[in-house]
Scaffold this motif. Structure first.
Motif, PDB file in Angstrom:
ATOM      1  N   ALA A  30      38.856 -22.029  -0.048  1.00  0.00           N
ATOM      2  CA  ALA A  30      38.918 -21.354   1.256  1.00  0.00           C
ATOM      3  C   ALA A  30      37.934 -20.190   1.305  1.00  0.00           C
ATOM      4  CB  ALA A  30      40.339 -20.857   1.513  1.00  0.00           C
ATOM      5  N   VAL A  31      37.845 -19.427   0.217  1.00  0.00           N
ATOM      6  CA  VAL A  31      36.905 -18.303   0.151  1.00  0.00           C
ATOM      7  C   VAL A  31      35.465 -18.810   0.279  1.00  0.00           C
ATOM      8  CG1 VAL A  31      35.947 -16.529  -1.369  1.00  0.00           C
ATOM      9  CG2 VAL A  31      38.422 -16.799  -1.185  1.00  0.00           C
ATOM     10  N   LYS A  32      35.156 -19.910  -0.406  1.00  0.00           N
ATOM     11  CA  LYS A  32      33.813 -20.491  -0.314  1.00  0.00           C
ATOM     12  C   LYS A  32      33.525 -20.953   1.114  1.00  0.00           C
ATOM     13  CE  LYS A  32      30.792 -24.027  -2.270  1.00  0.00           C
ATOM     14  NZ  LYS A  32      30.635 -25.131  -3.244  1.00  0.00           N
ATOM     15  N   SER A  33      34.519 -21.567   1.748  1.00  0.00           N
ATOM     16  CA  SER A  33      34.343 -22.064   3.115  1.00  0.00           C
ATOM     17  C   SER A  33      34.044 -20.928   4.084  1.00  0.00           C
ATOM     18  CB  SER A  33      35.604 -22.813   3.574  1.00  0.00           C
ATOM     19  OG  SER A  33      35.810 -23.963   2.798  1.00  0.00           O
ATOM     20  N   VAL A  34      34.799 -19.837   3.972  1.00  0.00           N
ATOM     21  CA  VAL A  34      34.675 -18.729   4.916  1.00  0.00           C
ATOM     22  C   VAL A  34      33.399 -17.922   4.692  1.00  0.00           C
ATOM     23  CG1 VAL A  34      35.702 -16.544   5.668  1.00  0.00           C
ATOM     24  CG2 VAL A  34      37.154 -18.551   5.289  1.00  0.00           C
ATOM     25  N   PHE A  35      33.104 -17.607   3.432  1.00  0.00           N
ATOM     26  CA  PHE A  35      32.013 -16.673   3.153  1.00  0.00           C
ATOM     27  C   PHE A  35      30.673 -17.331   2.831  1.00  0.00           C
ATOM     28  CE2 PHE A  35      35.880 -14.263   2.196  1.00  0.00           C
ATOM     29  CZ  PHE A  35      35.672 -13.148   3.001  1.00  0.00           C
ATOM     30  N   ILE A  36      30.676 -18.611   2.443  1.00  0.00           N
ATOM     31  CA  ILE A  36      29.420 -19.283   2.104  1.00  0.00           C
ATOM     32  C   ILE A  36      29.056 -20.325   3.158  1.00  0.00           C
ATOM     33  CG2 ILE A  36      28.235 -20.718   0.389  1.00  0.00           C
ATOM     34  CD1 ILE A  36      29.907 -19.386  -1.755  1.00  0.00           C
ATOM     35  N   ILE A  37      29.998 -21.235   3.446  1.00  0.00           N
ATOM     36  CA  ILE A  37      29.732 -22.279   4.437  1.00  0.00           C
ATOM     37  C   ILE A  37      29.867 -21.732   5.858  1.00  0.00           C
ATOM     38  CG2 ILE A  37      30.426 -24.586   5.243  1.00  0.00           C
ATOM     39  CD1 ILE A  37      31.453 -25.162   2.458  1.00  0.00           C
ATOM     40  N   LYS A  38      30.656 -20.646   6.007  1.00  0.00           N
ATOM     41  CA  LYS A  38      30.889 -19.993   7.296  1.00  0.00           C
ATOM     42  C   LYS A  38      31.728 -20.843   8.245  1.00  0.00           C
ATOM     43  CE  LYS A  38      27.968 -16.677   6.113  1.00  0.00           C
ATOM     44  NZ  LYS A  38      28.417 -15.338   5.732  1.00  0.00           N
ATOM     45  N   LYS A  39      32.503 -21.757   7.706  1.00  0.00           N
ATOM     46  CA  LYS A  39      33.400 -22.581   8.517  1.00  0.00           C
ATOM     47  C   LYS A  39      34.680 -22.815   7.726  1.00  0.00           C
ATOM     48  CE  LYS A  39      29.913 -25.071  11.218  1.00  0.00           C
ATOM     49  NZ  LYS A  39      29.376 -26.389  11.610  1.00  0.00           N
ATOM     50  N   LEU A  40      35.754 -23.133   8.443  1.00  0.00           N
ATOM     51  CA  LEU A  40      37.020 -23.401   7.776  1.00  0.00           C
ATOM     52  C   LEU A  40      37.714 -24.564   8.466  1.00  0.00           C
ATOM     53  CD1 LEU A  40      38.923 -22.484   5.521  1.00  0.00           C
ATOM     54  CD2 LEU A  40      40.069 -21.020   7.186  1.00  0.00           C
ATOM     55  N   CYS A  41      38.019 -25.594   7.689  1.00  0.00           N
ATOM     56  CA  CYS A  41      38.692 -26.786   8.213  1.00  0.00           C
ATOM     57  C   CYS A  41      40.186 -26.488   8.367  1.00  0.00           C
ATOM     58  CB  CYS A  41      38.460 -27.954   7.250  1.00  0.00           C
ATOM     59  SG  CYS A  41      39.498 -29.390   7.579  1.00  0.00           S
ATOM     60  N   VAL A  42      40.715 -26.666   9.565  1.00  0.00           N
ATOM     61  CA  VAL A  42      42.126 -26.376   9.824  1.00  0.00           C
ATOM     62  C   VAL A  42      43.028 -27.316   9.028  1.00  0.00           C
ATOM     63  CG1 VAL A  42      43.916 -26.289  11.601  1.00  0.00           C
ATOM     64  CG2 VAL A  42      41.609 -25.482  12.122  1.00  0.00           C
ATOM     65  N   LEU A  43      42.645 -28.597   8.955  1.00  0.00           N
ATOM     66  CA  LEU A  43      43.446 -29.557   8.192  1.00  0.00           C
ATOM     67  C   LEU A  43      43.455 -29.199   6.710  1.00  0.00           C
ATOM     68  CD1 LEU A  43      45.095 -32.154   8.185  1.00  0.00           C
ATOM     69  CD2 LEU A  43      42.978 -33.448   7.945  1.00  0.00           C
ATOM     70  N   CYS A  44      42.309 -28.776   6.192  1.00  0.00           N
ATOM     71  CA  CYS A  44      42.233 -28.353   4.791  1.00  0.00           C
ATOM     72  C   CYS A  44      43.143 -27.150   4.556  1.00  0.00           C
ATOM     73  CB  CYS A  44      40.795 -27.992   4.415  1.00  0.00           C
ATOM     74  SG  CYS A  44      39.645 -29.381   4.509  1.00  0.00           S
ATOM     75  N   LEU A  45      43.119 -26.206   5.503  1.00  0.00           N
ATOM     76  CA  LEU A  45      43.949 -25.009   5.379  1.00  0.00           C
ATOM     77  C   LEU A  45      45.422 -25.383   5.315  1.00  0.00           C
ATOM     78  CD1 LEU A  45      43.597 -21.911   5.286  1.00  0.00           C
ATOM     79  CD2 LEU A  45      44.001 -21.896   7.752  1.00  0.00           C
ATOM     80  N   PHE A  46      45.801 -26.374   6.094  1.00  0.00           N
ATOM     81  CA  PHE A  46      47.190 -26.856   6.078  1.00  0.00           C
ATOM     82  C   PHE A  46      47.555 -27.391   4.692  1.00  0.00           C
ATOM     83  CE2 PHE A  46      49.978 -30.597   6.385  1.00  0.00           C
ATOM     84  CZ  PHE A  46      51.137 -29.989   6.849  1.00  0.00           C
ATOM     85  N   THR A  47      46.648 -28.166   4.079  1.00  0.00           N
ATOM     86  CA  THR A  47      46.949 -28.719   2.750  1.00  0.00           C
ATOM     87  C   THR A  47      47.008 -27.617   1.692  1.00  0.00           C
ATOM     88  OG1 THR A  47      44.611 -29.140   2.249  1.00  0.00           O
ATOM     89  CG2 THR A  47      45.829 -30.899   3.338  1.00  0.00           C
ATOM     90  N   TYR A  48      46.215 -26.538   1.892  1.00  0.00           N
ATOM     91  CA  TYR A  48      46.268 -25.423   0.942  1.00  0.00           C
ATOM     92  C   TYR A  48      47.686 -24.846   0.878  1.00  0.00           C
ATOM     93  CZ  TYR A  48      41.142 -25.456   1.372  1.00  0.00           C
ATOM     94  OH  TYR A  48      39.830 -25.806   1.373  1.00  0.00           O
ATOM     95  N   PHE A  49      48.267 -24.601   2.047  1.00  0.00           N
ATOM     96  CA  PHE A  49      49.609 -24.012   2.080  1.00  0.00           C
ATOM     97  C   PHE A  49      50.691 -25.043   1.761  1.00  0.00           C
ATOM     98  CE2 PHE A  49      47.230 -20.771   4.322  1.00  0.00           C
ATOM     99  CZ  PHE A  49      47.765 -19.623   3.764  1.00  0.00           C
ATOM    100  N   LEU A  50      50.352 -26.312   1.941  1.00  0.00           N
ATOM    101  CA  LEU A  50      51.284 -27.363   1.512  1.00  0.00           C
ATOM    102  C   LEU A  50      51.425 -27.332  -0.009  1.00  0.00           C
ATOM    103  CD1 LEU A  50      53.024 -29.792   2.297  1.00  0.00           C
ATOM    104  CD2 LEU A  50      50.989 -31.240   2.081  1.00  0.00           C
ATOM    105  N   ASN A  51      50.318 -27.081  -0.709  1.00  0.00           N
ATOM    106  CA  ASN A  51      50.373 -26.934  -2.167  1.00  0.00           C
ATOM    107  C   ASN A  51      51.279 -25.766  -2.559  1.00  0.00           C
ATOM    108  OD1 ASN A  51      48.552 -29.038  -2.637  1.00  0.00           O
ATOM    109  ND2 ASN A  51      46.780 -27.687  -2.531  1.00  0.00           N
ATOM    110  N   LEU A  52      51.165 -24.659  -1.838  1.00  0.00           N
ATOM    111  CA  LEU A  52      52.016 -23.493  -2.116  1.00  0.00           C
ATOM    112  C   LEU A  52      53.480 -23.820  -1.862  1.00  0.00           C
ATOM    113  CD1 LEU A  52      52.352 -20.484  -2.776  1.00  0.00           C
ATOM    114  CD2 LEU A  52      51.930 -19.986  -0.358  1.00  0.00           C
ATOM    115  N   PHE A  53      53.745 -24.522  -0.769  1.00  0.00           N
ATOM    116  CA  PHE A  53      55.115 -24.895  -0.421  1.00  0.00           C
ATOM    117  C   PHE A  53      55.738 -25.776  -1.508  1.00  0.00           C
ATOM    118  CE2 PHE A  53      58.015 -27.968   1.652  1.00  0.00           C
ATOM    119  CZ  PHE A  53      58.986 -27.075   2.095  1.00  0.00           C
ATOM    120  N   ILE A  54      54.945 -26.741  -2.015  1.00  0.00           N
ATOM    121  CA  ILE A  54      55.436 -27.614  -3.083  1.00  0.00           C
ATOM    122  C   ILE A  54      55.736 -26.791  -4.342  1.00  0.00           C
ATOM    123  CG2 ILE A  54      54.754 -29.469  -4.672  1.00  0.00           C
ATOM    124  CD1 ILE A  54      53.165 -30.685  -2.343  1.00  0.00           C
ATOM    125  N   GLY A  55      54.831 -25.849  -4.638  1.00  0.00           N
ATOM    126  CA  GLY A  55      55.030 -25.010  -5.813  1.00  0.00           C
ATOM    127  C   GLY A  55      56.290 -24.177  -5.724  1.00  0.00           C
TER     128      GLY A  55
END
Length: 292
Positions: free
Chosen positions: A16-41
């Motif tokens: 996510a940090v790479k997406s925001v600060f290097i690519i300058k874009k953030l995929c909403v679906l990807c962001l959802f899966t990021y927090f899905l990983n946290l939820f599972i944990g």
């Protein structure tokens, strides 16, 4: 499962940090899966006498024990994963837009034209496939497309290029409502004046790369190209040059309803915007050209 979910979330945060600060874009679906990983944990986490660091250590020890117990399976799965990642990252089968972007950026990064030619003829003089190229010397994408067209003429036969000016400059183009490329009309006249002395593409390369801001700067380029300076001065502001420029603009608008650049018309069929080089080359071959 909990440790795996939390570990995946940490990796996700890095992405996510790479997406925001290097690519300058953030995929909403990807962001959802990021927090899905946290939820599972968090969902799988159970409080025990062992702290999180001890559990994390045991997690990796379990992985190493599994590798020792099933070495052949590990080698096979690792080989499959490496082959899959290598194939997808080199073929761009799942990321065609990345392939297109890399093809275009290869030319966009060029500061000079390594494929430049001299004279008024680009391509085969007697080519059966006619490509009408409409461009603007101030347009940065036109510069990139110009490089591609020059490269294509080294790779594909039976193509002849006809250049036409369509400057997005209200000074000469009555069809545009918003001023976009100041000075484009003036540079188009410089190109026509050089064409009168058989050095259109020589001048075009200089115009794209150096963008002369005044007549004096254009004259210095003309001297560099060994043009007849007196004739060049007369031609760049002559009535005939202006009429030729306006004819190009009228043709672009009346024949193809053009309102932007770059654009090409292959055997009278219009294609707007820039294409990655491999698509442009394929298009020329499909239209009747053939690879050298």
């Amino acid at each position: 499962i909990s440790i795996l979910g939390l570990f995946s979330f940490l990796i996700s945060i890095c992405l996510a940090v790479k997406s925001v600060f290097i690519i300058k874009k953030l995929c909403v679906l990807c962001l959802f899966t990021y927090f899905l990983n946290l939820f599972i944990g968090l969902l799988g986490y159970e409080k025990t006498e062992k702290n999180l660091l001890v559990q994390l250590k045991e997690f990796f020890l379990d992985i190493f024990e599994g590798i020792k117990k099933y070495p052949i399976t590990t080698v096979i799965l690792t080989t499959i994963a490496v082959c899959f990642l290598t194939y997808t990252s080199t073929s761009y089968v799942f990321t065609p837009n990345v392939k297109k972007s890399k093809s275009i950026m290869k030319f966009a990064d060029m500061k000079t034209n390594p494929y430049k030619i001299s004279g008024n003829i680009l391509g085969d003089k007697d080519g059966k496939v006619t490509v009408e190229l409409y461009s603007d010397f101030v347009c940065p994408i036109c510069y990139v497309y110009n490089l591609m067209i020059h490269k294509a003429m080294l790779d594909v036969k039976n193509i002849k290029i006809e250049h036409h000016n369509f400057p997005l400059d209200k000074e000469c183009n009555k069809y545009i409502r918003v001023q976009m490329h100041s000075g484009a009309c003036r540079m188009a006249r410089y190109g026509i004046a050089a064409e009168n002395q058989g050095k259109y593409w020589d001048m075009a390369t200089e115009l794209f790369e150096n963008h002369p801001k005044t007549d004096d700067e254009a004259i210095e380029i003309a001297k560099k190209l060994n043009l007849d300076i007196k004739k060049f001065k007369n031609d760049m502001n002559s009535k005939e040059t202006n009429e030729k420029l306006l004819t190009d603009i009228d043709k672009a608008r009346n024949t193809y309803a053009l309102n932007g650049t770059p654009a090409i018309a292959i055997n009278k069929k219009l294609y707007l915007g820039i294409k990655p080089y491999y698509e442009l080359k394929e298009l020329l071959i499909e239209s009747g050209g053939y690879a050298k």
